[in-house]
Scaffold this motif. Structure first.
Motif, PDB file in Angstrom:
ATOM      1  N   SER A   1      -8.223 -38.005 -29.735  1.00 13.08           N
ATOM      2  CA  SER A   1      -7.734 -37.690 -31.079  1.00 13.08           C
ATOM      3  C   SER A   1      -6.413 -36.929 -31.068  1.00 13.08           C
TER       4      SER A   1
ATOM      5  N   ASN B   1      -8.863 -39.451 -37.885  1.00 17.56           N
ATOM      6  CA  ASN B   1      -7.538 -39.125 -37.367  1.00 17.56           C
ATOM      7  C   ASN B   1      -6.652 -40.362 -37.228  1.00 17.56           C
TER       8      ASN B   1
ATOM      9  N   ARG C   1      -3.604 -28.377 -34.955  1.00 17.13           N
ATOM     10  CA  ARG C   1      -3.761 -29.821 -34.999  1.00 17.13           C
ATOM     11  C   ARG C   1      -4.004 -30.203 -36.454  1.00 17.13           C
ATOM     12  N   HIS C   2      -3.901 -31.502 -36.738  1.00 16.93           N
ATOM     13  CA  HIS C   2      -4.134 -32.067 -38.067  1.00 16.93           C
ATOM     14  C   HIS C   2      -2.941 -31.807 -39.008  1.00 16.93           C
TER      15      HIS C   2
ATOM     16  N   ASP D   1     -14.624 -38.445 -36.366  1.00 18.28           N
ATOM     17  CA  ASP D   1     -13.384 -37.723 -36.114  1.00 18.28           C
ATOM     18  C   ASP D   1     -12.265 -38.654 -35.669  1.00 18.28           C
TER      19      ASP D   1
ATOM     20  N   TYR E   1      -5.555 -41.349 -40.769  1.00 19.34           N
ATOM     21  CA  TYR E   1      -4.615 -40.388 -41.342  1.00 19.34           C
ATOM     22  C   TYR E   1      -3.230 -40.529 -40.709  1.00 19.34           C
TER      23      TYR E   1
ATOM     24  N   VAL F   1      -8.582 -33.622 -42.380  1.00 19.15           N
ATOM     25  CA  VAL F   1      -7.493 -33.780 -41.419  1.00 19.15           C
ATOM     26  C   VAL F   1      -6.106 -33.702 -42.051  1.00 19.15           C
TER      27      VAL F   1
END
Length: 526
Positions: free
Chosen positions: A174, A122, A474-475, A118, A125, A459
């Motif tokens: 994150s 993140n 989120r994301h 994860d 990305y 993500v």
């Protein structure tokens, strides 16, 4: 229920000296006031951290703001480069933090590794997309050809992050990564039970080139430090229970700051009548018992059609009873420990309450003190009804209730009959049918033929809850832009918007009305 013998446990790669070095990152006025952090595997003291005060929060906020101004002035590509180096460092040093996650939280190593995936996903990305999302963008003006408009995004300033204990690395850092690349400073308070993973991540970020002090960590009681964090920040990211989230949202509103929240869930898994039962059973084991069930997006309700009931139940019980419980600091275990006595007490209470009111335990149902103080077997219940606490309340442990339904419509109705709507799962051999059913479910994410990781790990797409399961997402693009203030700059050329001086207003209205009719028919005009 099998158990890994204690001899499999190996010496952790992280020792007391490393923990003490991480602890020194927390700056407090009174270093003699401390609190213990428990080793979830053994119940012993793992280490100590400062017990912060509201004054410590205010001082940390001031330090972070002092660093943020120069950080925000650096080009986005430089900020992104820090995240790329951090990505590589996490992968290179993962064994140390995997040990740390297991010791703090008690989870099996295979589930701790999900946190490595994860954080690196993140980081990559955010580093790769920040420039695209944050760059100035041209927008259509009020008078096409005459009004030139730009949309800008400025960092909020200081972002507060309050994170829980169930994913100490993921939730400890994150949510801060998109805020950092957007130019913000961070004031973060990890849960008092699991502070070291977040401190480890901040240590690596600074090694990756982040300015020292940009991320300030405060440790202590959420009840004491939550409001001071809100009062000293410009935006708040909170992950936790719905009950606490309501209080936090009200406090953020009083201080006129925006917030984003992932809150509680009572997630449902739907087995449709055309599902591959073996695949559905394997998915259900992962969905219900990963992270010892201490996962906001794990499943606590399963709906199975009558046509598949006997086969599914039989195979699900066999698969659950075959799981290996282990306190080993390696990859040998299928499931680890609960984090604390409090979580253990909740699971026991839900099981005993259900049994006393007529529910049947098909698998598990027992604590395992032979493995560690907070171990509890993965447990399957049937015969659960709305008189039982487990029916509608989140357990947050290795406990699932399975319900027989007539078919798809009843499963959808029962899945949606909840105040929560975080993450659901659908199992079918027909992908298009799965997507149709998923679109009717009231949840922020729905996984078809997967437990939770497909949506969570994607993500580039938004992730969050409906109803009482949260606010914001989120994301994706939103996950970065929520940490910014948008600004519109409009430059008017030649003539103003409105009747020019000396022009009859009635004539102006007739001309503009005719022009609006023409613009409606022109391609490319929004």
């Amino acid at each position: 229920m099998t158990a890994a013998p204690s001899v499999q446990r190996i010496t952790p790669r992280i020792d007391s000296r490393r923990l003490e070095a991480l602890t020194r990152r927390v700056q407090v006025a009174d270093p003699t006031s401390t609190q213990d952090v428990t080793n979830a595997m053994t119940g012993d003291v793992l280490g100590t951290v400062p017990h912060g005060t509201p004054e410590d929060v205010r001082a940390a906020a001031k330090r972070a703001r002092g660093v943020q101004r120069t950080w925000a002035a650096r080009p986005v590509r430089e900020r992104a480069a820090v995240l790329r180096r951090f990505h590589d460092l996490v992968l290179a040093r993962q064994d140390e933090v995997l040990d740390l996650i297991q010791l703090e939280n008690g989870k099996a190593r295979r589930h701790a590794f999900e946190e490595i995936m994860d954080v690196t996903l993140n980081a990559r990305y955010c580093a790769n997309t920040a420039h695209e999302y944050l760059r100035p963008k041209r927008r259509q003006g009020a008078q096409p050809g005459l009004t030139r408009v730009w949309e800008l995004h400025h960092p909020k300033g200081l972002v507060g992050v309050i994170s829980p204990w169930n994913y100490p690395l993921t939730l400890g850092i994150s949510d801060a990564l998109p805020a950092i690349v957007a130019g913000n400073a961070i004031l973060t308070k990890p849960d008092a039970q699991t502070p070291f993973s977040a401190l480890w991540a901040v240590d690596l970020l600074e090694e990756a080139g982040m300015p020292p002090g940009l991320v300030q960590v405060v440790t202590g009681s959420g009840a004491e430090l939550g409001l001071p964090i809100i009062e000293n920040c410009d935006f708040l990211m909170f992950t936790g229970s719905t009950a606490v989230g309501r209080t936090v949202a009200a406090q953020a509103g009083e201080n006129l700051i925006d917030c984003s929240m992932e809150l509680g869930g009572k997630n449902a898994l739907l087995v449709l009548d055309d599902a591959d039962v073996d695949q559905a059973v394997s998915g259900a084991v992962r969905a219900c018992f990963s992270n010892t069930g201490q996962l906001c997006i794990s499943m606590e309700r399963i709906y199975v059609p009558s046509t598949l009931w006997d086969e599914f139940i039989r195979k699900f019980v066999v698969a659950t009873e075959a799981m290996k419980l282990s306190a080993a600091i390696d990859y040998s275990g299928d499931m680890g420990s609960l984090v604390s006595q409090k979580q253990l007490d909740t699971v026991i209470r839900h099981v005993e309450d259900a049994k006393s009111k007529g529910a049947t335990v098909l698998a598990g149902g027992r604590r395992r003190p032979d493995l560690g103080p907070f171990f509890f077997e993965p447990t399957i219940l049937t015969g659960v009804d709305d008189t039982m606490e487990v029916y509608a309340h989140e357990t947050f442990g290795p406990l699932v209730s399975v319900y027989r339904v007539a078919g798809e419509e009843e499963a959808i109705a029962k899945a949606n009959d909840s105040e929560f709507g975080l993450n659901f799962s659908v199992w079918t051999s027909d992908e298009r049918r799965g997507r149709r059913v998923a679109a009717r479910l009231q949840a922020g994410t729905v996984n078809v033929n997967d437990a939770y990781a497909a949506a969570w790990g994607s993500v580039d797409a938004p992730m969050g809850g409906m109803k009482a399961s949260g606010l914001g997402r989120r994301h994706g693009e939103h996950g970065i832009l929520k940490y910014t203030e948008s600004q519109t700059i409009a430059v008017e050329r030649v003539v103003p918007v409105g009747a020019p001086d000396g022009v009859d207003p009635a004539r102006y209205a007739r001309v503009v009305s005719a022009g609006l009719k023409i613009l409606k028919r022109l391609p490319g005009i929004k």
